[in-house]
Write a protein that holds these residues in place. Structure first.
Motif, PDB file in Angstrom:
ATOM      1  N   THR A 314       0.800  -1.213   0.000  1.00 47.05           N
ATOM      2  CA  THR A 314       0.000   0.000   0.000  1.00 47.05           C
ATOM      3  C   THR A 314       0.838   1.271   0.000  1.00 47.05           C
ATOM      4  N   SER A 315       2.146   1.132   0.204  1.00 48.34           N
ATOM      5  CA  SER A 315       2.918   2.348   0.463  1.00 48.34           C
ATOM      6  C   SER A 315       3.166   3.188  -0.776  1.00 48.34           C
ATOM      7  N   ASN A 316       3.591   2.568  -1.870  1.00 52.38           N
ATOM      8  CA  ASN A 316       3.821   3.374  -3.070  1.00 52.38           C
ATOM      9  C   ASN A 316       3.825   2.535  -4.334  1.00 52.38           C
ATOM     10  N   ILE A 317       3.897   3.221  -5.466  1.00 55.37           N
ATOM     11  CA  ILE A 317       3.730   2.533  -6.743  1.00 55.37           C
ATOM     12  C   ILE A 317       4.998   1.790  -7.144  1.00 55.37           C
ATOM     13  N   ARG A 318       6.127   2.318  -6.732  1.00 55.07           N
ATOM     14  CA  ARG A 318       7.366   1.606  -7.058  1.00 55.07           C
ATOM     15  C   ARG A 318       7.361   0.232  -6.396  1.00 55.07           C
ATOM     16  N   GLU A 319       6.881   0.174  -5.162  1.00 53.86           N
ATOM     17  CA  GLU A 319       6.816  -1.126  -4.475  1.00 53.86           C
ATOM     18  C   GLU A 319       5.825  -2.068  -5.146  1.00 53.86           C
ATOM     19  N   LEU A 320       4.730  -1.500  -5.615  1.00 49.60           N
ATOM     20  CA  LEU A 320       3.731  -2.314  -6.318  1.00 49.60           C
ATOM     21  C   LEU A 320       4.386  -2.970  -7.535  1.00 49.60           C
ATOM     22  N   GLU A 321       5.098  -2.146  -8.291  1.00 49.24           N
ATOM     23  CA  GLU A 321       5.785  -2.650  -9.480  1.00 49.24           C
ATOM     24  C   GLU A 321       6.833  -3.674  -9.110  1.00 49.24           C
ATOM     25  N   GLY A 322       7.567  -3.359  -8.049  1.00 48.61           N
ATOM     26  CA  GLY A 322       8.630  -4.252  -7.603  1.00 48.61           C
ATOM     27  C   GLY A 322       8.064  -5.618  -7.249  1.00 48.61           C
ATOM     28  N   ALA A 323       6.914  -5.607  -6.599  1.00 47.78           N
ATOM     29  CA  ALA A 323       6.284  -6.859  -6.197  1.00 47.78           C
ATOM     30  C   ALA A 323       5.924  -7.683  -7.428  1.00 47.78           C
ATOM     31  N   LEU A 324       5.391  -7.008  -8.409  1.00 47.94           N
ATOM     32  CA  LEU A 324       4.988  -7.706  -9.630  1.00 47.94           C
ATOM     33  C   LEU A 324       6.218  -8.285 -10.347  1.00 47.94           C
ATOM     34  N   ILE A 325       7.269  -7.507 -10.415  1.00 42.34           N
ATOM     35  CA  ILE A 325       8.492  -7.972 -11.079  1.00 42.34           C
ATOM     36  C   ILE A 325       9.072  -9.170 -10.338  1.00 42.34           C
ATOM     37  N   LYS A 326       9.059  -9.070  -9.026  1.00 43.06           N
ATOM     38  CA  LYS A 326       9.626 -10.163  -8.240  1.00 43.06           C
ATOM     39  C   LYS A 326       8.832 -11.456  -8.457  1.00 43.06           C
ATOM     40  N   LEU A 327       7.533 -11.293  -8.500  1.00 44.01           N
ATOM     41  CA  LEU A 327       6.667 -12.446  -8.726  1.00 44.01           C
ATOM     42  C   LEU A 327       6.944 -13.073 -10.100  1.00 44.01           C
ATOM     43  N   LEU A 328       7.044 -12.232 -11.109  1.00 46.33           N
ATOM     44  CA  LEU A 328       7.330 -12.725 -12.458  1.00 46.33           C
ATOM     45  C   LEU A 328       8.668 -13.419 -12.520  1.00 46.33           C
ATOM     46  N   ALA A 329       9.636 -12.798 -11.847  1.00 47.38           N
ATOM     47  CA  ALA A 329      10.980 -13.349 -11.882  1.00 47.38           C
ATOM     48  C   ALA A 329      10.973 -14.761 -11.294  1.00 47.38           C
ATOM     49  N   HIS A 330      10.303 -14.922 -10.168  1.00 38.00           N
ATOM     50  CA  HIS A 330      10.244 -16.241  -9.546  1.00 38.00           C
ATOM     51  C   HIS A 330       9.535 -17.245 -10.430  1.00 38.00           C
ATOM     52  N   ALA A 331       8.411 -16.795 -10.980  1.00 40.51           N
ATOM     53  CA  ALA A 331       7.631 -17.707 -11.811  1.00 40.51           C
ATOM     54  C   ALA A 331       8.460 -18.158 -13.008  1.00 40.51           C
ATOM     55  N   SER A 332       9.141 -17.207 -13.650  1.00 37.61           N
ATOM     56  CA  SER A 332       9.829 -17.599 -14.870  1.00 37.61           C
ATOM     57  C   SER A 332      11.088 -18.397 -14.559  1.00 37.61           C
ATOM     58  N   LEU A 333      11.734 -18.098 -13.454  1.00 40.90           N
ATOM     59  CA  LEU A 333      12.949 -18.846 -13.111  1.00 40.90           C
ATOM     60  C   LEU A 333      12.658 -20.287 -12.770  1.00 40.90           C
ATOM     61  N   ASN A 334      11.574 -20.484 -12.014  1.00 48.84           N
ATOM     62  CA  ASN A 334      11.261 -21.847 -11.585  1.00 48.84           C
ATOM     63  C   ASN A 334      10.282 -22.540 -12.520  1.00 48.84           C
ATOM     64  N   GLY A 335       9.932 -21.853 -13.610  1.00 48.03           N
ATOM     65  CA  GLY A 335       8.982 -22.441 -14.544  1.00 48.03           C
ATOM     66  C   GLY A 335       7.636 -22.717 -13.911  1.00 48.03           C
ATOM     67  N   GLU A 336       7.279 -21.919 -12.913  1.00 49.70           N
ATOM     68  CA  GLU A 336       5.997 -22.129 -12.236  1.00 49.70           C
ATOM     69  C   GLU A 336       4.935 -21.205 -12.811  1.00 49.70           C
ATOM     70  N   ASP A 337       3.681 -21.574 -12.679  1.00 47.92           N
ATOM     71  CA  ASP A 337       2.611 -20.649 -13.038  1.00 47.92           C
ATOM     72  C   ASP A 337       2.500 -19.597 -11.956  1.00 47.92           C
ATOM     73  N   ILE A 338       1.989 -18.431 -12.349  1.00 46.25           N
ATOM     74  CA  ILE A 338       1.781 -17.406 -11.325  1.00 46.25           C
ATOM     75  C   ILE A 338       0.489 -17.746 -10.596  1.00 46.25           C
ATOM     76  N   SER A 339       0.624 -18.233  -9.376  1.00 39.88           N
ATOM     77  CA  SER A 339      -0.574 -18.586  -8.612  1.00 39.88           C
ATOM     78  C   SER A 339      -0.623 -17.737  -7.347  1.00 39.88           C
ATOM     79  N   LEU A 340      -1.770 -17.767  -6.704  1.00 33.41           N
ATOM     80  CA  LEU A 340      -1.912 -17.000  -5.468  1.00 33.41           C
ATOM     81  C   LEU A 340      -0.925 -17.529  -4.425  1.00 33.41           C
ATOM     82  N   ASP A 341      -0.772 -18.849  -4.444  1.00 31.78           N
ATOM     83  CA  ASP A 341       0.130 -19.461  -3.483  1.00 31.78           C
ATOM     84  C   ASP A 341       1.561 -18.962  -3.688  1.00 31.78           C
TER      85      ASP A 341
END
Ligand code: ADP
Ligand code: MG
Length: 453
Positions: A314-341
């Protein structure tokens, strides 16, 4: 070898085609699509990446892929020079980074506006928090120097879109031919360039350059504080531009009245036009921003995941973006689908759990994790030495860091009674006193626990 007359874009596209075949589409659009090829010469390839994070990620994960593809396309492996979109250079601490030999600052005056074209009005999501700032920015971009909004000063906390708006004004003006000479600069870079010009005896050239533009965008003016000679220089630049009816746009991380170490005459100039602020976005705006980013990068992401991120970050937009990038990075590195879990796991560190009180279970979990023992053993009857120690330590830190009664603490350790807890605490205290190494270790664990809430 590429054809002699082939443009860098054409050559780069050949590389992209090959890269795209070797990695998942999501990885491709996250890490490779945003790269801008600048030039190749002397077996050096110069590319621009959006951020320092981006550069580090590529270096760490895709160096081999790059080398293979380059060998294929160029017939040799060029060394890569990265340049970072200039916005990054406006942050303190970036100097260490620039010392790395592969980084060069390619953008030089006066032909380059130093604008990053990813910052546009089109991809700026509007909400209550920034509507007025956007409207004012657009008005200025449409008629630079011709409104009373001169200077336009945009202020607000970090990561809320000041740089985005400032640069969007420049990009809009470039695209629509609203101004000829446009220059974007952070006040820090302005200061550094000014100092360099003093050292090189080229201050006249420096002054001339900045005083000859139609639209000057100065980001993060808080860095001007306490830099007297630079303030003096900027004061004259400002006056000359304003007299000639040229547009000035400024951004600042706080209201100008709170700028300490800035001359009065400058503050009064800065506040003589229009002052607008950008605020923390509300839930709906955070949702809209995430949706827009996902759409832009061609990412399929379920709504419940977007809700999860927008609710927790909730703090700022850069963090929002950062969260999304981090999620994508993990998903693509581990070949996982982006899930809520996955989102919950990956963003755990991101999400501040400030309101959750520390529980005995949390302490047990962190300690077991630290000593690499199975969590249920700490509650079992086992008397193995390392488990007893972890158990006693958990009891001790539960007593220190929570308000639970000794009896309650005992109950959480397989129903032990409060005298066992007292004994554990005494034992740990004794060890802390007598064993320096142990006490340091405990401090580390304690910090880990404190940081988890
Ligand atoms: P600031 O300069 O205020 O610290 P930035 O302008 O650098 O913040 O914004 C941080 C990031 O958030 C940037 O990547 C920017 O593109 C993005 N951003 C900020 N505001 C918006 C918005 N309203 N819509 C879309 N993206 C935004
Ligand atoms: Mg900024």
């Amino acid at each position: 070898m590429p054809e002699v007359y082939e443009s860098i874009e054409e050559t780069w596209n050949k590389c992209l085609v090959k890269i795209e075949k070797k990695i998942p589409p999501q990885t491709f659009s996250t890490w490779f699509k945003p790269i801008v090829p600048l030039r190749i010469h002397d077996s050096k390839l110069v590319i621009q990446v959006p951020s320092r994070f981006h550069y580090e990620w590529i270096e760490e994960h895709y160096k081999d892929l790059f080398n293979n593809v380059f060998l294929d396309v160029f017939g040799f492996v060029p060394s890569i020079n990265y340049t970072i979109a200039l916005i990054e250079n406006s942050f303190p601490g970036v100097n260490n980074y620039q010392e790395k030999p592969t980084i060069t600052n390619e953008l030089s005056l006066p032909t380059n506006t130093r604008l990053n074209d990813r910052y546009t009005f089109d991809n700026f999501v509007e909400g209550n928090s920034n509507q007025f700032a956007k409207a004012a920015s657009l008005a200025v971009a449409e008629a630079p120097g011709k409104t009373t909004f001169n200077p336009l000063l945009i202020y607000g906390g970090v990561g809320l879109g000041k740089t985005h708006l400032t640069q969007a004004i420049g990009n809009f003006a470039v695209e629509n031919g609203k101004a000829h000479r446009i220059l974007y600069i952070s006040s820090e870079k302005f200061t550094l360039d000014f100092i360099t010009s003093i050292q090189n005896n080229s201050t006249t050239k420096f002054s001339k350059l900045y005083r000859s533009v139609d639209l000057l965008l100065v980001d993060d003016i808080q860095f001007f504080t306490s830099k007297e000679r630079t303030q003096e220089e900027f004061f004259h630049t400002f006056n000359e531009l304003q007299q000639k009816g040229k547009q000035i746009v400024l951004s600042c991380d706080r209201p100008p009245s709170e700028l300490k170490g800035l001359e009065e005459r400058l503050i009064s100039r800065f506040t003589s036009g229009l002052i607008v602020d950008v605020q923390v976005p509300d839930f709906e705006t955070r949702m809209a921003i995430l949706q827009k980013k996902a759409e832009q990068d061609n990412i399929q992401i379920d709504n419940d995941i977007i809700v999860f991120i927008a609710t927790n970050i909730t703090s700022n937009i850069r963090e929002l973006e950062g969260a999304l990038i981090k999620l994508l990075a993990h998903a693509s590195l581990n070949g996982e689908d982006i899930s809520l879990d996955l989102a919950k796991r990956v963003l755990r560190d991101f999400i501040k759990k400030k309101n959750t009180p520390l529980t005995i279970e949390m302490i047990q979990r962190i300690i077991c994790d630290y000593f690499r023992i199975k969590e249920d053993l700490i509650r079992a009857k086992t008397r193995k030495k390392e488990i007893v120690l972890a158990r006693q330590l958990s009891m001790f830190l539960s007593k220190e860091l929570t308000n639970y009664a000794l009896k309650t603490i005992g109950l959480h350790f397989g129903g032990r009674d409060h005298s066992t807890v007292i004994h554990a605490c005494q034992n740990i205290e004794k060890k802390i006193k007598n064993d320096k190494q142990f006490s340091l270790e405990i401090e580390k664990v304690r910090r880990k626990i404190e940081l988890s809430v």
